[in-house]
Design a protein around this motif. Structure first.
Motif, PDB file in Angstrom:
ATOM      1  N   ASP A 140       0.214   4.773  10.524  1.00  0.00           N
ATOM      2  CA  ASP A 140       1.390   5.540  10.950  1.00  0.00           C
ATOM      3  C   ASP A 140       2.617   5.151  10.140  1.00  0.00           C
ATOM      4  OD1 ASP A 140      -0.053   6.914  12.803  1.00  0.00           O
ATOM      5  OD2 ASP A 140       0.596   5.725  14.531  1.00  0.00           O
ATOM      6  N   ALA A 141       2.743   3.852   9.812  1.00  0.00           N
ATOM      7  CA  ALA A 141       3.891   3.400   9.035  1.00  0.00           C
ATOM      8  C   ALA A 141       3.912   4.062   7.668  1.00  0.00           C
ATOM      9  CB  ALA A 141       3.859   1.885   8.893  1.00  0.00           C
ATOM     10  N   LEU A 142       2.769   4.107   7.003  1.00  0.00           N
ATOM     11  CA  LEU A 142       2.693   4.727   5.686  1.00  0.00           C
ATOM     12  C   LEU A 142       2.937   6.226   5.756  1.00  0.00           C
ATOM     13  CD1 LEU A 142      -0.377   2.840   4.161  1.00  0.00           C
ATOM     14  CD2 LEU A 142       1.990   2.720   3.366  1.00  0.00           C
ATOM     15  N   ASP A 169       0.802  -1.222   0.000  1.00  0.00           N
ATOM     16  CA  ASP A 169       0.000   0.000   0.000  1.00  0.00           C
ATOM     17  C   ASP A 169       0.834   1.272   0.000  1.00  0.00           C
ATOM     18  OD1 ASP A 169      -2.172  -1.668   0.079  1.00  0.00           O
ATOM     19  OD2 ASP A 169      -2.509  -1.457   2.227  1.00  0.00           O
ATOM     20  N   ILE A 170       2.152   1.150  -0.125  1.00  0.00           N
ATOM     21  CA  ILE A 170       2.966   2.361  -0.228  1.00  0.00           C
ATOM     22  C   ILE A 170       2.598   3.121  -1.496  1.00  0.00           C
ATOM     23  CG2 ILE A 170       5.340   3.199  -0.562  1.00  0.00           C
ATOM     24  CD1 ILE A 170       6.244   0.839   1.224  1.00  0.00           C
ATOM     25  N   PHE A 171       2.257   2.367  -2.556  1.00  0.00           N
ATOM     26  CA  PHE A 171       1.775   2.976  -3.791  1.00  0.00           C
ATOM     27  C   PHE A 171       0.238   3.037  -3.779  1.00  0.00           C
ATOM     28  CE2 PHE A 171       5.674   1.684  -6.561  1.00  0.00           C
ATOM     29  CZ  PHE A 171       6.417   2.699  -5.960  1.00  0.00           C
ATOM     30  N   ASN A 172      -0.293   3.608  -2.722  1.00  0.00           N
ATOM     31  CA  ASN A 172      -1.726   3.924  -2.638  1.00  0.00           C
ATOM     32  C   ASN A 172      -2.644   2.701  -2.651  1.00  0.00           C
ATOM     33  OD1 ASN A 172      -1.015   6.682  -2.707  1.00  0.00           O
ATOM     34  ND2 ASN A 172      -0.951   6.613  -4.944  1.00  0.00           N
ATOM     35  N   PHE A 215       9.985  -0.537   7.795  1.00  0.00           N
ATOM     36  CA  PHE A 215       8.577  -0.341   7.468  1.00  0.00           C
ATOM     37  C   PHE A 215       7.722  -1.468   8.048  1.00  0.00           C
ATOM     38  CE2 PHE A 215       4.935  -1.132   4.674  1.00  0.00           C
ATOM     39  CZ  PHE A 215       4.297   0.097   4.748  1.00  0.00           C
ATOM     40  N   GLN A 216       8.186  -2.714   7.891  1.00  0.00           N
ATOM     41  CA  GLN A 216       7.421  -3.848   8.412  1.00  0.00           C
ATOM     42  C   GLN A 216       7.287  -3.773   9.928  1.00  0.00           C
ATOM     43  OE1 GLN A 216       9.615  -7.159   6.721  1.00  0.00           O
ATOM     44  NE2 GLN A 216       8.162  -7.372   5.037  1.00  0.00           N
TER      45      GLN A 216
END
Length: 933
Positions: A426-428, A190-193, A415-416
């Motif tokens: 929060d991570a994203l 989901d880093i790319f939306n 990130f994980q």
């Protein structure tokens, strides 16, 4: 085959239309079975299955294909089959082409799945290929699959773009692969939306033949290097379809956006790789597995770089993680103590100066984040971000691709961990843009100044690199402060014995050791890391632990390396004695390694670990660990010219120095046409290590001085003696030239030929459970390729044949490759033997006689046959067991529990034996017996 190849073969099988008759053989082929073995099974010659539709491979698996809906019943039939038991099958498997069920008969674990899904469980079946079952691979095959897909893509791209395989462009290619890995991971997390944006865009905007795939990727990469606010003015303008990609920065997409040209197949490989579940990737596993993708020489060993998490923790836990966990336990719910621990961890640096793809660093980071999360939970501060900076996990790696993967693996791990401990939102929110700071230096670890990478206090030197992923060689700059924190050095450096070192590697060791010792050329390459770590520890609070071959704690390397390490104030804080470090290659037993931890502030109670054959780890607290990894005082076993106890003297056999003119095979001897009288007068059997162990017959000319004149005049022997004389005179060695005066004799003669002899091979396989010592009758000549005890009491043989002596020589003599390298001056003369009574000697003589009688019962079997550990005859093994019991009761009144206890007793006795002089005297070369003819 390796795990990556097996996964690919299994996946291909599952895609094919189900063929009931062919499935068992295709399944076995996927696990590396040869065509010849499968042909025998097809023909029924080796197939002893008693289940309908069954194929049974002895010592491996019983497979049955059955009617639809009868899989469960068929599996039960396989389980209860007498043939399964008789053939010692490890697995059973039943399938009807719709469902598949299998069971590991050794561990009891079962698998049930739809037939098309069985490749997802390929790790369950890896033991069929001789690969140790790895929990991480069994539970999650994504890492193996991703490695295989990336490798196919890499190879196809280089085939289409040969210029990218040149030294000039290899870094560009590796950088491109790192970019792809990031995009795949970002797509799956989901880093790319959260839309699978990357693969979706490549698929939609690219031509099916791959002709414009490079242009699509170049545009995507360019977009991720432009801040959102600046895109409107970007030249050339970004197309609308590229504006959905976030700004990444961190140097990953800076610089050239060139992409190699794609074929239709390369595009397919790209889409297949991107379609995997990258959210589930394990950066500590995947990184070390993909390490070989970019190396032409290592690509055939995909996955073999994999290091299991339990093995990494064998290094990290006793090095520092155990102490952190103990402090966490001691803190309980005390908020002040918990806060102090959290602050301490925020300043700890973990440094791997041979980091490869960063698996040690990633595991260390994840373990520390787990402890920090528990602290935050107890303090009620789960909302807090991590105080453990990624910049505290530093490394050196010689090659640029693993170095890039190491940085990427740490970013993914961070990130994980944020997702796991703080939540996806929060991570994203904090993941992008990436930080441009760099923690992995690309260069030669034995040439770089480690203090510049992990300085004792304050800020370090600056990186030559401008960004996170450019990584030129000889970087020397890191700009983050860590005032006064601890540094823990760890890793798995290259081992490389002196024989296999390149000139550059020898020069690396010379630079470190030349001013300290003249014997540095005998050291393994890994010794450089231990010495650099010890030097580093004199400047700042640090401890180090490395995986190493056991040779640095055996034989000649001990007195060279370890006094230098100890002179820096370091001691061995913990160690793992020898165990097998396996990888993901088929039928690979792995290299035998040790783990050694050193520190200048070692705790009073040191820990000595051992690993049993079944993988269980045993820990023992000891007061001190010496350089041989034995609990006891620091002592170095030095050569001794004479035995230190009342055992018989051992020396080399006789050396011909004859150009081959005094030696014969059986056929060569017969071709000489000597009379029986001359044979009896001049010919003797000669035995060295090879002849003794392999049962080979060889003969030699053996002439006494009083027979020299007759021998020189003999029509057959005389010309041979003249050739010996000519050979010795033509030598460049003065000593050999002098030997021409007695050309009728061996140049170095150490026996009369009328003695009984106890023979000891100079080299013997480490796979044998006992050292193959022997007893030769009078008239046998021992060559210089073996050791001999002349006219020695037979009880000496019982000592040499014992388990006690085997582990002593394995420790103090060391090994040549995988063979025991025997030494009379350091292995036998130093062997600690308690005072023996007459009864003790009589009992040991009887034991030696029993061993010889047990061997004779199997004539004409050779020593190699008799001492094969798999097929050793029961009566011979019992004779050796009895010998061990008698001898060990002499030492301590009972059998020793294990080899660790044996070594501890032997070193205790050795220390007492040499305490009067401090140490055994150096060796004195034995003089050669030479007489004028």
């Amino acid at each position: 085959m390796n795990a990556v190849e097996i996964e690919a073969a299994i996946s291909e099988l599952a895609l094919q239309p189900f063929d009931a008759a062919e499935f068992p053989f295709a399944f076995l082929a996927a696990f590396g079975n040869k065509d010849t073995a499968l042909s025998r099974l097809r023909a029924g010659n080796n197939n002893t299955s008693d289940v309908s539709g069954g194929v049974l491979q002895r010592n491996n698996i019983h497979i049955a294909v059955c009617d639809v809906g009868t899989v469960g019943e068929t599996l039960k039939a396989l389980r209860t089959s007498p043939a399964t038991t008789k053939a010692k099958a490890k697995f059973i498997l039943a399938t009807d082409g719709q469902t598949l069920e299998a069971e590991d008969l050794t561990g009891g674990e079962t698998k049930t799945c739809d037939y098309p899904d069985f490749p997802n469980h390929f790790g369950f079946f890896l033991p069929l290929a001789g690969i140790s079952t790895i929990k991480e691979i069994k539970d999650n095959p994504i890492d193996v699959r991703a490695t295989g897909r990336m490798n196919k893509l890499y190879v196809e791209l280089l085939r289409e773009n040969p210029d990218w395989a040149t030294n000039e462009r290899r870094h560009d290619m590796n950088h491109f692969m790192a970019r792809l890995i990031f995009c795949f991971f970002a797509d799956g997390t989901d880093i790319f939306n959260g839309t699978g944006l990357f693969i979706q865009t490549v698929e939609q905007m690219g031509e099916r033949d791959g002709s414009n795939t490079h242009a699509v990727l170049e545009t995507i990469f360019r977009a991720m290097n432009i801040k959102i606010a600046e895109r409107a003015n970007a030249q050339p303008r970004l197309p609308n379809w590229a504006n959905g990609f976030p700004y990444v920065n961190g140097g990953l997409f800076s610089g050239s956006t060139d992409v190699p040209r794609f074929t239709r197949m390369a595009r397919t490989y790209l889409l297949h790789a991107g379609g995997l579940k990258w959210r589930e990737i394990n950066p500590d596993i995947f990184g070390s597995m993909i390490q070989a993708v970019a190396d032409d020489e290592e690509r055939g060993a995909l996955g073999m770089h994999y290091t299991s998490v339990p093995n990494i923790l064998k290094v990290l836990s006793p090095l520092f993680l155990d102490e952190l966990r103990a402090q966490l336990t001691e803190a309980g719910d005390n908020e002040r103590k918990l806060l102090n621990l959290r602050k301490r961890m925020a300043r700890i640096r973990v440094f791997d100066p041979a980091c490869g793809s960063g698996n040690f660093l990633v595991i260390a980071y994840k373990q520390m984040r787990e402890i920090e999360a528990e602290i935050n939970r107890r303090r009620g501060e789960l909302h807090l971000g991590s105080e453990i900076p990624l910049t505290n996990f530093r490394g050196i790696e010689l090659r640029d691709f693993p170095a890039e993967i190491a940085r990427l693996a740490l970013i993914i791990a961070e990130f994980q961990c944020d997702v796991l401990y703080r939540g996806q939102k929060d991570a994203l929110a904090e993941f992008l843009p990436l930080d441009a700071q760099n923690w992995i230096v690309c260069g030669n670890a034995l040439r770089l100044d480690w203090l510049s990478i992990c300085p004792p206090t304050g800020t370090g030197v600056k990186l030559v690199a401008d960004d996170l992923f450019s990584a030129p060689l000889n970087q020397t700059k890191i700009d983050f402060e860590n005032e006064g924190g601890e540094t823990y050095i760890c890793g798995n450096p290259p081992y490389l014995g002196s024989t296999w070192q390149t000139d550059e590697q020898k020069a690396d060791l010379e630079a470190i050791f030349t001013t300290r010792t003249k014997n540095w050329k005998s050291l393994d390459y890994v010794a450089g890391w231990f010495m650099k770590a010890a030097d580093y520890g004199t400047k700042t609070k640090a401890a180090a632990a490395f995986v190493s071959t056991n040779s640095i704690c055996q034989g000649q390397q001990v007195p060279i390396l370890w006094p230098l390490v100890f002179a820096t104030g370091h001691e061995i804080a913990f160690a793992y004695t020898s165990f097998k470090w396996t990888n993901l290659a088929s039928h690979n037993a792995g290299v035998t390694v040790i783990i050694v931890g050193i520190a200048s502030f070692a705790q009073r109670n040191r820990k000595l670990f051992s690993v049993s054959e079944d993988g269980n780890v045993n820990a023992k607290e000891v007061d001190n660990i010496n350089a041989y990894l034995v609990a006891g005082k620091q002592v170095v076993v030095e050569k001794s010219a004479k035995p230190l106890t009342s055992i018989s003297e051992m020396m080399f056999g006789s050396k011909p120095v004859d150009g081959g003119h005094l030696l014969f095979s059986q056929d060569e001897l017969e071709s000489l046409g000597l009379s029986q009288q001359d044979k009896e007068r001049f010919i003797r059997p000669i035995v060295g290590s090879e002849e003794f162990i392999g049962g080979k017959q060889r003969f030699c000319i053996w002439i006494e001085d009083e027979d020299a004149a007759y021998a020189h005049a003999h029509p057959v022997i005389g010309p041979r003696l003249q050739m010996v004389r000519s050979m010795r005179l033509s030598s460049t060695k003065l000593a050999t030239q002098r030997g021409a005066e007695w050309s009728h004799r061996f140049d170095e003669r150490r026996q009369t030929g009328d003695e009984t002899v106890v023979i000891v091979p100079s080299v013997s396989s480490e796979s044998r459970d006992y050292l193959p010592v022997g007893y030769m009758p009078k008239g046998t000549i021992i060559s210089n390729l073996a050791f001999a005890l002349y006219d020695a009491p037979l009880w000496n043989m019982a000592l040499i044949a014992s388990r006690l002596h085997l582990i002593w020589i394995g420790t103090v003599c060391g090994k040549l490759e995988t063979r025991y390298r025997y030494s009379n001056t350091i292995g036998w003369n130093t062997f600690p033997v308690p005072l023996l009574t007459e009864q003790n000697r009589d009992d040991l003589t009887t034991c030696a006689e029993d061993i010889l009688l047990a061997r004779d019962a199997h004539f004409p079997a050779t020593i190699a046959d008799l001492y094969n550990p798999v097929n050793m005859p029961d009566n011979l093994r019992r004779a050796h067991e009895r010998n061990d019991e008698v001898l060990e009761r002499i030492y301590i009144g009972r059998r020793f529990k294990n080899d660790t206890e044996r070594l501890e007793k032997l070193f205790e006795l050795y220390t007492k034996m040499t305490s009067a002089t401090g140490k055994a005297k150096p060796a004195i070369k034995a003089t050669r017996e030479k007489k004028a003819s």
